[in-house]
Design a protein around this motif. Structure first.
Motif, PDB file in Angstrom:
ATOM      1  N   LEU A   4     -10.823   5.245   3.482  1.00 64.77           N
ATOM      2  CA  LEU A   4     -10.404   4.961   2.105  1.00 64.77           C
ATOM      3  C   LEU A   4     -10.284   6.244   1.283  1.00 64.77           C
ATOM      4  CD1 LEU A   4     -12.351   1.666   1.313  1.00 64.77           C
ATOM      5  CD2 LEU A   4      -9.957   1.953   1.970  1.00 64.77           C
ATOM      6  N   ASN A   5     -11.181   7.185   1.490  1.00 58.29           N
ATOM      7  CA  ASN A   5     -11.073   8.464   0.779  1.00 58.29           C
ATOM      8  C   ASN A   5      -9.806   9.200   1.192  1.00 58.29           C
ATOM      9  OD1 ASN A   5     -13.429   8.073  -0.615  1.00 58.29           O
ATOM     10  ND2 ASN A   5     -14.667   9.339   0.748  1.00 58.29           N
ATOM     11  N   ALA A   6      -9.509   9.177   2.475  1.00 55.94           N
ATOM     12  CA  ALA A   6      -8.296   9.842   2.957  1.00 55.94           C
ATOM     13  C   ALA A   6      -7.046   9.188   2.382  1.00 55.94           C
ATOM     14  CB  ALA A   6      -8.244   9.819   4.481  1.00 55.94           C
ATOM     15  N   PRO A  14       0.215  -1.911  -2.266  1.00 55.09           N
ATOM     16  CA  PRO A  14       1.442  -2.623  -1.913  1.00 55.09           C
ATOM     17  C   PRO A  14       2.538  -1.715  -1.358  1.00 55.09           C
ATOM     18  CG  PRO A  14       0.603  -3.438  -3.992  1.00 55.09           C
ATOM     19  CD  PRO A  14      -0.206  -2.216  -3.639  1.00 55.09           C
ATOM     20  N   GLU A  15       2.619  -0.482  -1.842  1.00 53.18           N
ATOM     21  CA  GLU A  15       3.633   0.426  -1.323  1.00 53.18           C
ATOM     22  C   GLU A  15       3.319   0.872   0.105  1.00 53.18           C
ATOM     23  OE1 GLU A  15       5.845   2.783  -4.795  1.00 53.18           O
ATOM     24  OE2 GLU A  15       3.705   3.184  -4.696  1.00 53.18           O
ATOM     25  N   MET A  16       2.085   0.661   0.543  1.00 58.18           N
ATOM     26  CA  MET A  16       1.739   0.947   1.935  1.00 58.18           C
ATOM     27  C   MET A  16       1.828  -0.322   2.775  1.00 58.18           C
ATOM     28  SD  MET A  16      -1.289   3.792   1.897  1.00 58.18           S
ATOM     29  CE  MET A  16      -2.511   2.724   1.178  1.00 58.18           C
ATOM     30  N   GLY A  17       2.317  -1.409   2.158  1.00 56.99           N
ATOM     31  CA  GLY A  17       2.490  -2.648   2.897  1.00 56.99           C
ATOM     32  C   GLY A  17       1.256  -3.528   2.968  1.00 56.99           C
ATOM     33  N   TRP A  18       0.234  -3.219   2.174  1.00 59.32           N
ATOM     34  CA  TRP A  18      -1.000  -4.013   2.165  1.00 59.32           C
ATOM     35  C   TRP A  18      -1.184  -4.616   0.785  1.00 59.32           C
ATOM     36  CZ3 TRP A  18      -2.000  -3.842   7.061  1.00 59.32           C
ATOM     37  CH2 TRP A  18      -1.981  -2.649   7.784  1.00 59.32           C
ATOM     38  N   GLN A  19      -1.849  -5.767   0.727  1.00 59.41           N
ATOM     39  CA  GLN A  19      -2.213  -6.324  -0.577  1.00 59.41           C
ATOM     40  C   GLN A  19      -3.390  -5.560  -1.164  1.00 59.41           C
ATOM     41  OE1 GLN A  19      -2.929 -10.463   0.138  1.00 59.41           O
ATOM     42  NE2 GLN A  19      -0.759 -10.956   0.184  1.00 59.41           N
ATOM     43  N   GLY A  20      -4.209  -4.999  -0.308  1.00 57.53           N
ATOM     44  CA  GLY A  20      -5.371  -4.245  -0.769  1.00 57.53           C
ATOM     45  C   GLY A  20      -6.162  -3.746   0.421  1.00 57.53           C
ATOM     46  N   PRO A  21      -7.306  -3.104   0.171  1.00 60.43           N
ATOM     47  CA  PRO A  21      -8.093  -2.523   1.261  1.00 60.43           C
ATOM     48  C   PRO A  21      -8.616  -3.575   2.246  1.00 60.43           C
ATOM     49  CG  PRO A  21      -9.245  -2.291  -0.839  1.00 60.43           C
ATOM     50  CD  PRO A  21      -7.883  -2.815  -1.146  1.00 60.43           C
ATOM     51  N   ALA A  22      -8.915  -4.768   1.777  1.00 60.70           N
ATOM     52  CA  ALA A  22      -9.431  -5.802   2.684  1.00 60.70           C
ATOM     53  C   ALA A  22      -8.377  -6.201   3.716  1.00 60.70           C
ATOM     54  CB  ALA A  22      -9.894  -7.022   1.884  1.00 60.70           C
ATOM     55  N   GLN A  23      -7.127  -6.330   3.281  1.00 60.70           N
ATOM     56  CA  GLN A  23      -6.072  -6.690   4.224  1.00 60.70           C
ATOM     57  C   GLN A  23      -5.849  -5.566   5.233  1.00 60.70           C
ATOM     58  OE1 GLN A  23      -1.990  -6.823   2.947  1.00 60.70           O
ATOM     59  NE2 GLN A  23      -1.527  -8.518   4.339  1.00 60.70           N
ATOM     60  N   MET A  24      -5.875  -4.324   4.766  1.00 60.92           N
ATOM     61  CA  MET A  24      -5.711  -3.186   5.670  1.00 60.92           C
ATOM     62  C   MET A  24      -6.829  -3.181   6.702  1.00 60.92           C
ATOM     63  SD  MET A  24      -6.927   0.151   6.505  1.00 60.92           S
ATOM     64  CE  MET A  24      -7.821   0.692   5.081  1.00 60.92           C
ATOM     65  N   GLU A  25      -8.069  -3.385   6.254  1.00 65.86           N
ATOM     66  CA  GLU A  25      -9.205  -3.363   7.169  1.00 65.86           C
ATOM     67  C   GLU A  25      -9.108  -4.491   8.199  1.00 65.86           C
ATOM     68  OE1 GLU A  25     -14.053  -3.731   7.157  1.00 65.86           O
ATOM     69  OE2 GLU A  25     -13.039  -3.212   5.287  1.00 65.86           O
ATOM     70  N   GLN A  54      -4.633  14.695   8.587  1.00 67.82           N
ATOM     71  CA  GLN A  54      -5.434  15.920   8.498  1.00 67.82           C
ATOM     72  C   GLN A  54      -6.792  15.648   7.860  1.00 67.82           C
ATOM     73  OE1 GLN A  54      -2.701  18.438   6.371  1.00 67.82           O
ATOM     74  NE2 GLN A  54      -1.758  19.223   8.253  1.00 67.82           N
ATOM     75  N   LEU A  55      -6.819  14.784   6.831  1.00 72.91           N
ATOM     76  CA  LEU A  55      -8.085  14.458   6.177  1.00 72.91           C
ATOM     77  C   LEU A  55      -9.026  13.705   7.120  1.00 72.91           C
ATOM     78  CD1 LEU A  55      -6.776  13.394   2.659  1.00 72.91           C
ATOM     79  CD2 LEU A  55      -8.202  15.377   3.166  1.00 72.91           C
ATOM     80  N   LEU A  56      -8.455  12.958   8.046  1.00 70.28           N
ATOM     81  CA  LEU A  56      -9.267  12.190   8.984  1.00 70.28           C
ATOM     82  C   LEU A  56      -9.559  12.946  10.279  1.00 70.28           C
ATOM     83  CD1 LEU A  56      -7.690   8.663   8.501  1.00 70.28           C
ATOM     84  CD2 LEU A  56      -9.939   9.447   7.730  1.00 70.28           C
TER      85      LEU A  56
END
Length: 162
Positions: A4-6, A14-25, A54-56
């Motif tokens: 999440l920090n990265a 939404p611009e990354m195609g997710w509704q939020g962090p829970a959906q991504m996870e 790179q951050l990860l």
């Protein structure tokens, strides 16, 4: 750094195609179980995706790959919100607080058209539309103040004639 920090460099969920962090996870967990890897960010420009990788680096093994499906999901988000907004505007006259509901919807419409506000507020816009849909589909009386509190303040402009 965590995933999440990265992703703090992200435009919006939404611009990354997710509704939020829970959906991504949830999607990441399912993909890792199925194939051993999964997407943490979709729809990013290559430079942004490389920065996330790179951050990860050293935390998780990462690669940057072209993801047409994820890019399509990400790019369609704004248009889906516009379609929902149009449907709600078409029904606004059915609710007792017609003028207030229309005012909130028009404000969200302006924010959708403003690139900076869209990037900052897309999840809040989506949440406000979801709440308005719920209220408009029920017979509940409702207070628009919580909806307005969730949106960014309006820009105040002033015209000066010299």
């Amino acid at each position: 750094p965590s995933v999440l920090n990265a992703l703090s460099i992200r435009p919006t969920w939404p611009e990354m195609g997710w509704q939020g962090p829970a959906q991504m996870e949830a999607s990441l967990r399912q993909a890792v179980r199925a194939s051993g890897s999964g997407a943490v960010a979709r729809g990013l420009k290559k430079a942004q995706a490389t920065q996330v990788a790179q951050l990860l680096d050293g935390v998780l093994p990462c690669t940057v790959t072209l993801d047409r499906e994820g890019a399509a999901a990400a790019s369609g988000c704004r248009e889906r919100l516009r379609q929902r907004l149009r449907r709600l505007l078409g029904r606004a006259s059915e609710v007792p607080s017609f003028a207030a509901v229309t005012s909130v919807l028009r404000r969200i419409e302006r924010d959708l058209d403003d690139e900076e506000r869209w990037r900052r507020c897309a999840p809040r816009m989506e949440n406000a539309l979801t709440r308005l849909e719920h209220v408009m589909n029920s017979d509940e009386n409702f207070d628009l103040m919580p909806l307005l509190a969730g949106l960014p303040p309006r820009r105040r402009t002033r015209t000066v004639i010299t």
